[in-house]
Design an enzyme around this catalytic site. Structure first.
Site, mmCIF file in Angstrom:
data_model
loop_
_atom_site.group_PDB
_atom_site.id
_atom_site.type_symbol
_atom_site.label_atom_id
_atom_site.label_comp_id
_atom_site.label_asym_id
_atom_site.label_seq_id
_atom_site.Cartn_x
_atom_site.Cartn_y
_atom_site.Cartn_z
ATOM 1 N N GLU A 35 0.826 -1.206 0.000
ATOM 2 C CA GLU A 35 0.000 0.000 0.000
ATOM 3 C C GLU A 35 0.862 1.260 0.000
ATOM 4 O O GLU A 35 0.505 2.267 0.607
ATOM 5 C CB GLU A 35 -0.931 -0.015 1.213
ATOM 6 C CG GLU A 35 -1.908 -1.176 1.183
ATOM 7 C CD GLU A 35 -2.815 -1.235 2.400
ATOM 8 O OE1 GLU A 35 -2.817 -0.279 3.217
ATOM 9 O OE2 GLU A 35 -3.532 -2.243 2.537
ATOM 10 N N CYS A 36 1.958 1.217 -0.720
ATOM 11 C CA CYS A 36 2.938 2.305 -0.744
ATOM 12 C C CYS A 36 2.879 3.014 -2.098
ATOM 13 O O CYS A 36 2.496 2.415 -3.110
ATOM 14 C CB CYS A 36 4.334 1.696 -0.529
ATOM 15 S SG CYS A 36 5.716 2.842 -0.665
ATOM 16 N N GLY A 37 3.292 4.261 -2.117
ATOM 17 C CA GLY A 37 3.365 4.986 -3.374
ATOM 18 C C GLY A 37 4.334 4.352 -4.361
ATOM 19 O O GLY A 37 4.220 4.559 -5.565
ATOM 20 N N THR A 39 4.606 1.054 -4.663
ATOM 21 C CA THR A 39 4.111 -0.292 -4.961
ATOM 22 C C THR A 39 4.082 -0.597 -6.459
ATOM 23 O O THR A 39 4.330 -1.746 -6.844
ATOM 24 C CB THR A 39 2.733 -0.519 -4.306
ATOM 25 O OG1 THR A 39 2.894 -0.378 -2.886
ATOM 26 C CG2 THR A 39 2.183 -1.895 -4.604
#
Length: 169
Positions: A35-37, A39
């Site tokens: 759920e990371c930028g 990803t």
């Protein structure tokens, strides 16, 4: 421990996977989060895996929830990560990469390849460590470095000869 092949890492089912299974391969070890930028880098990591697998290259993903709670999933969700992002490389159990509970492999990686200005800590998800066929850390790349930008470093590492059993490797 002298090199990364001396370590084992936990799989989502709790089983330990010895990294010695990839002895002689070039590895890209990455702390990942779903759920990371960053990803979308899963796609680029998979492209590297596909492009160089036949030459002895492996991506190893290590989920980490230490940065903004961006890997909150349980073991079942982490196992499903490969399907969700279409990756064929191993995605291990969630670990910590910083602090007192940092997984031993990551303590080793950070000691072998400090970050900018000699800092040891991992700054964010998708920090990448390139490991040579001999198990020694070649380089460390910041999260902002896209997988496609690593091709030259990977190719140089792949061009190194495989260690022979005669030299103790």
């Amino acid at each position: 421990m002298n090199d990364v092949f001396d370590f084992a890492a936990p799989l989502p089912d709790g089983e330990e996977q010895p990294l010695a299974a990839w002895r002689g391969d070039v590895l890209l070890i990455v702390n990942v989060a779903s759920e990371c930028g960053f990803t979308p880098q899963y796609e680029g990591l998979q492209a590297l895996q596909e492009r160089y697998a036949e030459r002895g290259f492996r991506v190893l993903g290590f989920p980490c929830n230490q940065f903004g709670g961006q890997e909150p999933g349980d073991a079942d969700q982490i196992r499903a990560c490969g399907l969700r992002f279409g990756v064929s490389f191993p995605v291990f159990a969630r670990i910590e990469v910083n602090g007192d509970a940092a997984y031993p492999l990551y303590r080793h990686l950070k000691d072998q390849a400090p970050g900018a200005l000699g800092t040891r800590g991992i700054k964010w998800n998708f920090t990448k460590f390139l490991v040579g066929r001999d198990g020694r850390v070649i380089d460390r790349f910041a999260p902002q470095k896209k997988p496609a930008d690593l091709t030259r470093a990977i190719e140089v590492a792949l061009d190194e000869p495989r260690p022979s059993a005669a030299n103790g490797s």
